[in-house]
Design a protein around this motif. Sequence first.
Motif, mmCIF file in Angstrom:
data_model
loop_
_atom_site.group_PDB
_atom_site.id
_atom_site.type_symbol
_atom_site.label_atom_id
_atom_site.label_comp_id
_atom_site.label_asym_id
_atom_site.label_seq_id
_atom_site.Cartn_x
_atom_site.Cartn_y
_atom_site.Cartn_z
ATOM 1 N N ALA A 174 -7.287 -1.925 5.611
ATOM 2 C CA ALA A 174 -6.126 -1.717 6.499
ATOM 3 C C ALA A 174 -5.221 -1.372 5.624
ATOM 4 O O ALA A 174 -4.019 -0.536 5.613
ATOM 5 C CB ALA A 174 -5.747 -2.883 7.267
ATOM 6 N N ILE A 175 -4.808 -2.103 4.016
ATOM 7 C CA ILE A 175 -3.834 -1.662 3.233
ATOM 8 C C ILE A 175 -3.994 -0.318 2.817
ATOM 9 O O ILE A 175 -3.115 0.317 2.564
ATOM 10 C CB ILE A 175 -3.854 -3.014 2.067
ATOM 11 C CG1 ILE A 175 -3.095 -4.136 2.769
ATOM 12 C CG2 ILE A 175 -3.049 -2.226 0.998
ATOM 13 C CD1 ILE A 175 -3.396 -5.349 1.869
ATOM 14 N N PHE A 176 -5.386 0.188 2.516
ATOM 15 C CA PHE A 176 -5.382 1.383 2.014
ATOM 16 C C PHE A 176 -5.044 2.332 3.179
ATOM 17 O O PHE A 176 -4.278 3.520 2.681
ATOM 18 C CB PHE A 176 -7.009 1.864 1.935
ATOM 19 C CG PHE A 176 -7.711 1.208 0.611
ATOM 20 C CD1 PHE A 176 -6.834 0.778 -0.374
ATOM 21 C CD2 PHE A 176 -8.924 0.860 0.709
ATOM 22 C CE1 PHE A 176 -7.499 0.213 -1.606
ATOM 23 C CE2 PHE A 176 -9.499 0.178 -0.269
ATOM 24 C CZ PHE A 176 -8.798 -0.001 -1.382
ATOM 25 N N ALA A 177 -5.093 2.012 4.404
ATOM 26 C CA ALA A 177 -4.668 2.933 5.523
ATOM 27 C C ALA A 177 -3.266 3.124 5.512
ATOM 28 O O ALA A 177 -2.554 4.081 5.617
ATOM 29 C CB ALA A 177 -5.180 2.497 6.859
ATOM 30 N N ILE A 178 -2.582 1.683 5.122
ATOM 31 C CA ILE A 178 -0.936 1.819 5.116
ATOM 32 C C ILE A 178 -0.490 2.525 4.030
ATOM 33 O O ILE A 178 0.424 3.310 4.333
ATOM 34 C CB ILE A 178 -0.664 0.189 4.986
ATOM 35 C CG1 ILE A 178 -0.931 -0.692 6.226
ATOM 36 C CG2 ILE A 178 0.851 0.057 4.695
ATOM 37 C CD1 ILE A 178 -0.700 -2.164 6.189
ATOM 38 N N ILE A 179 -1.298 2.429 3.070
ATOM 39 C CA ILE A 179 -0.917 3.395 1.740
ATOM 40 C C ILE A 179 -0.720 4.662 2.253
ATOM 41 O O ILE A 179 0.124 5.393 1.883
ATOM 42 C CB ILE A 179 -1.695 2.995 0.440
ATOM 43 C CG1 ILE A 179 -1.298 1.579 0.007
ATOM 44 C CG2 ILE A 179 -1.332 4.032 -0.600
ATOM 45 C CD1 ILE A 179 -2.310 0.889 -1.051
ATOM 46 N N LYS A 180 -2.096 5.266 2.645
ATOM 47 C CA LYS A 180 -1.934 6.648 2.791
ATOM 48 C C LYS A 180 -1.173 7.200 4.007
ATOM 49 O O LYS A 180 -0.498 8.017 3.914
ATOM 50 C CB LYS A 180 -3.791 6.898 3.399
ATOM 51 C CG LYS A 180 -4.471 6.880 2.125
ATOM 52 C CD LYS A 180 -5.885 7.275 2.636
ATOM 53 C CE LYS A 180 -6.092 8.758 2.599
ATOM 54 N NZ LYS A 180 -6.719 9.411 1.635
ATOM 55 N N LEU A 181 -0.910 6.227 5.125
ATOM 56 C CA LEU A 181 -0.094 6.744 6.222
ATOM 57 C C LEU A 181 1.462 6.743 5.463
ATOM 58 O O LEU A 181 2.060 7.663 5.815
ATOM 59 C CB LEU A 181 0.025 5.391 7.379
ATOM 60 C CG LEU A 181 -1.320 5.559 8.258
ATOM 61 C CD1 LEU A 181 -1.614 4.556 9.086
ATOM 62 C CD2 LEU A 181 -1.291 7.121 8.985
ATOM 63 N N ARG A 182 1.669 5.921 4.648
ATOM 64 C CA ARG A 182 3.214 6.141 3.977
ATOM 65 C C ARG A 182 3.439 7.151 3.303
ATOM 66 O O ARG A 182 4.346 7.705 3.223
ATOM 67 C CB ARG A 182 3.523 4.666 3.431
ATOM 68 C CG ARG A 182 3.718 3.474 4.289
ATOM 69 C CD ARG A 182 4.342 2.310 3.611
ATOM 70 N NE ARG A 182 5.506 2.519 3.391
ATOM 71 C CZ ARG A 182 6.042 2.091 2.094
ATOM 72 N NH1 ARG A 182 5.273 1.566 1.393
ATOM 73 N NH2 ARG A 182 7.311 2.077 1.930
ATOM 74 N N ILE A 183 2.269 7.517 2.534
ATOM 75 C CA ILE A 183 2.312 8.738 1.624
ATOM 76 C C ILE A 183 2.435 9.822 2.536
ATOM 77 O O ILE A 183 3.248 11.125 1.942
ATOM 78 C CB ILE A 183 1.060 8.722 0.828
ATOM 79 C CG1 ILE A 183 1.201 7.592 -0.382
ATOM 80 C CG2 ILE A 183 0.862 10.127 -0.013
ATOM 81 C CD1 ILE A 183 -0.074 7.549 -1.151
ATOM 82 N N GLU A 184 1.809 9.977 3.550
ATOM 83 C CA GLU A 184 1.747 11.057 4.314
ATOM 84 C C GLU A 184 3.082 11.312 5.283
ATOM 85 O O GLU A 184 2.914 12.485 5.832
ATOM 86 C CB GLU A 184 0.532 11.108 5.287
ATOM 87 C CG GLU A 184 -0.858 11.172 4.744
ATOM 88 C CD GLU A 184 -2.028 10.730 5.507
ATOM 89 O OE1 GLU A 184 -1.873 10.602 6.583
ATOM 90 O OE2 GLU A 184 -3.227 10.766 4.999
ATOM 91 N N GLN A 185 3.790 10.552 5.376
ATOM 92 C CA GLN A 185 5.106 10.409 6.252
ATOM 93 C C GLN A 185 5.814 11.222 5.544
ATOM 94 O O GLN A 185 6.232 11.674 4.425
ATOM 95 C CB GLN A 185 5.910 9.019 6.222
ATOM 96 C CG GLN A 185 4.942 7.982 7.055
ATOM 97 C CD GLN A 185 5.683 6.867 7.316
ATOM 98 O OE1 GLN A 185 6.492 6.406 6.602
ATOM 99 N NE2 GLN A 185 5.268 6.260 8.299
#
Length: 185
Positions: A174-185
């Motif tokens: 879930a933290i990996f997903a949070i990191i990726k989602l925040r980078i993609e924003q």
Amino acid sequence: MDKNMKPDTAAEFKNAIAICRDIFVKKLQDYGTSWRVMRPSSLTDQIYIKAKRIRTLEMLGEDNAAVDEGILPEFIGIVNYCTIALIQLSLGIGEPIPPEEAFRLYDEKIGEATSLMLHKNHDYDEAWREMRVSSFTDIILQKLLRTKEIESNNGRTVISEGVDANYMDMINYAIFAIIKLRIEQ
């Protein structure tokens, strides 16, 4: 991020955890530690609901959501509910605890998950960076089904790790997903 700079997973992880912890602190101000009455199996079901919603939003698109909350808050919820589940596994269900104790236990359990991630990430050579967020969702769902099966077997396994290891893995995905989602924003 500059393409020539090597990513700092530990720093990114720390930043994502800070976001999750901030929500945990604010929810604790609103609700206290009312979650202390929950059995780990109920927390597993709560995490399952969040993961299923993420998958639905991924497949239908966030624009088609009936509730105006996106995917990112659901991954944050998974991190926090998994951490609460780890606390419940160590304490057992019981009476509310003081906020300071809840924060200490949150930091302890997140610290254990972070340590696990750093060791695995070293061995897997940052493979998560090449994964899709939807794959993290599917892996979390798989780990939830495994956890439910272990819970149905009263925590007994023949060769596999227990529910605590699954909760820690779910935190990390879930933290990996949070990191990726925040980078993609």
